[in-house]
Scaffold this motif. Structure first.
Motif, mmCIF file in Angstrom:
data_model
loop_
_atom_site.group_PDB
_atom_site.id
_atom_site.type_symbol
_atom_site.label_atom_id
_atom_site.label_comp_id
_atom_site.label_asym_id
_atom_site.label_seq_id
_atom_site.Cartn_x
_atom_site.Cartn_y
_atom_site.Cartn_z
ATOM 1 N N VAL A 94 11.149 11.282 -7.211
ATOM 2 C CA VAL A 94 11.096 12.478 -6.449
ATOM 3 C C VAL A 94 10.088 11.903 -5.241
ATOM 4 C CG1 VAL A 94 10.058 14.917 -6.138
ATOM 5 C CG2 VAL A 94 10.688 14.037 -8.487
ATOM 6 N N THR A 95 10.775 12.230 -4.119
ATOM 7 C CA THR A 95 10.059 11.897 -2.814
ATOM 8 C C THR A 95 9.821 13.201 -2.072
ATOM 9 O OG1 THR A 95 12.118 11.626 -1.501
ATOM 10 C CG2 THR A 95 11.042 9.601 -2.520
ATOM 11 N N LEU A 96 8.543 13.255 -1.449
ATOM 12 C CA LEU A 96 8.285 14.595 -0.818
ATOM 13 C C LEU A 96 7.973 14.213 0.499
ATOM 14 C CD1 LEU A 96 6.466 17.354 -2.696
ATOM 15 C CD2 LEU A 96 5.841 16.695 -0.109
ATOM 16 N N THR A 97 8.782 15.088 1.514
ATOM 17 C CA THR A 97 8.083 14.914 2.964
ATOM 18 C C THR A 97 7.580 16.349 3.393
ATOM 19 O OG1 THR A 97 10.237 13.578 3.381
ATOM 20 C CG2 THR A 97 8.960 14.697 5.506
ATOM 21 N N VAL A 98 6.388 16.270 3.840
ATOM 22 C CA VAL A 98 5.611 17.449 4.510
ATOM 23 C C VAL A 98 5.896 17.522 6.063
ATOM 24 C CG1 VAL A 98 3.287 18.241 4.973
ATOM 25 C CG2 VAL A 98 3.735 16.874 2.896
ATOM 26 N N ARG A 99 6.869 18.621 6.127
ATOM 27 C CA ARG A 99 7.479 18.837 7.370
ATOM 28 C C ARG A 99 6.300 19.330 8.399
ATOM 29 N NH1 ARG A 99 12.097 22.752 5.040
ATOM 30 N NH2 ARG A 99 10.175 23.852 4.714
ATOM 31 N N ARG A 100 5.522 20.105 8.152
ATOM 32 C CA ARG A 100 4.194 20.361 9.089
ATOM 33 C C ARG A 100 3.285 21.116 8.186
ATOM 34 N NH1 ARG A 100 4.512 25.588 11.722
ATOM 35 N NH2 ARG A 100 5.650 27.009 10.560
ATOM 36 N N LEU A 101 1.999 21.213 8.717
ATOM 37 C CA LEU A 101 0.730 21.742 7.903
ATOM 38 C C LEU A 101 0.632 23.211 8.829
ATOM 39 C CD1 LEU A 101 -1.719 19.053 7.949
ATOM 40 C CD2 LEU A 101 -0.289 19.915 6.352
ATOM 41 N N VAL A 102 0.757 24.277 8.042
ATOM 42 C CA VAL A 102 0.824 25.614 8.520
ATOM 43 C C VAL A 102 -0.792 26.320 8.425
ATOM 44 C CG1 VAL A 102 2.034 27.881 8.366
ATOM 45 C CG2 VAL A 102 3.047 25.808 7.719
ATOM 46 N N THR A 103 -0.979 26.744 9.492
ATOM 47 C CA THR A 103 -2.356 27.579 9.502
ATOM 48 C C THR A 103 -2.119 28.844 8.823
ATOM 49 O OG1 THR A 103 -2.266 28.521 11.621
ATOM 50 C CG2 THR A 103 -3.409 26.292 11.334
ATOM 51 N N ALA A 104 -3.213 29.531 8.302
ATOM 52 C CA ALA A 104 -3.081 30.881 7.882
ATOM 53 C C ALA A 104 -2.447 31.799 8.788
ATOM 54 C CB ALA A 104 -4.470 31.425 7.142
#
Length: 130
Positions: free
Chosen positions: A111-121
């Motif tokens: 299972v590879t996982l890519t974090v597309r972006r970090l989202v603020t609240a």
């Protein structure tokens, strides 16, 4: 009246080949990917406190490659900022692998996982801003 071998009229399995020789159940890649997407959405909600969203900009996506009883998954998703990225990603990978294996009977090899972006609240509440 005669019945064909393997028909319902024949006594419980007499004359049938062993189950392994009768055929195989094939689960297409896109079906496994959909299962993985739903599992990722659930895991993202539980592990990263991101509200589950269907088809929106922060919704996870998945691809799958099924080969001889095992599957390789690739997930892409957004995570909240701040977060412990390695720990959250490891938990999401494990949750998705367990759920896909449970629902499909396939061995999840990778299972590879890519974090597309970090989202603020603030961004999570109003959607994607460009």
């Amino acid at each position: 009246m005669r019945t064909r071998p393997g028909s319902l009229g024949e006594a419980s399995g007499a004359g049938l080949p062993p189950p392994a020789e009768r055929g195989a159940t094939v689960i297409p890649d896109r079906v496994v990917a959909r299962i993985a997407t739903q599992a990722a959405r659930t895991a993202q909600s539980r592990r990263a406190a991101v509200p589950p969203e269907r088809g929106g900009p922060t919704a996870p996506s998945a691809t799958a490659a099924v080969r001889t009883g095992s599957v390789r998954l690739h997930l892409a998703l957004d995570l909240p900022y701040p977060t412990d990225i390695p720990q959250v990603c490891a938990r999401i990978r494990r949750d998705v692998a367990d759920r896909v294996a449970q629902l499909t009977g396939l061995r999840v090899g990778e299972v590879t996982l890519t974090v597309r972006r970090l989202v603020t609240a603030a961004e999570a509440g109003r959607g994607r801003v460009r």
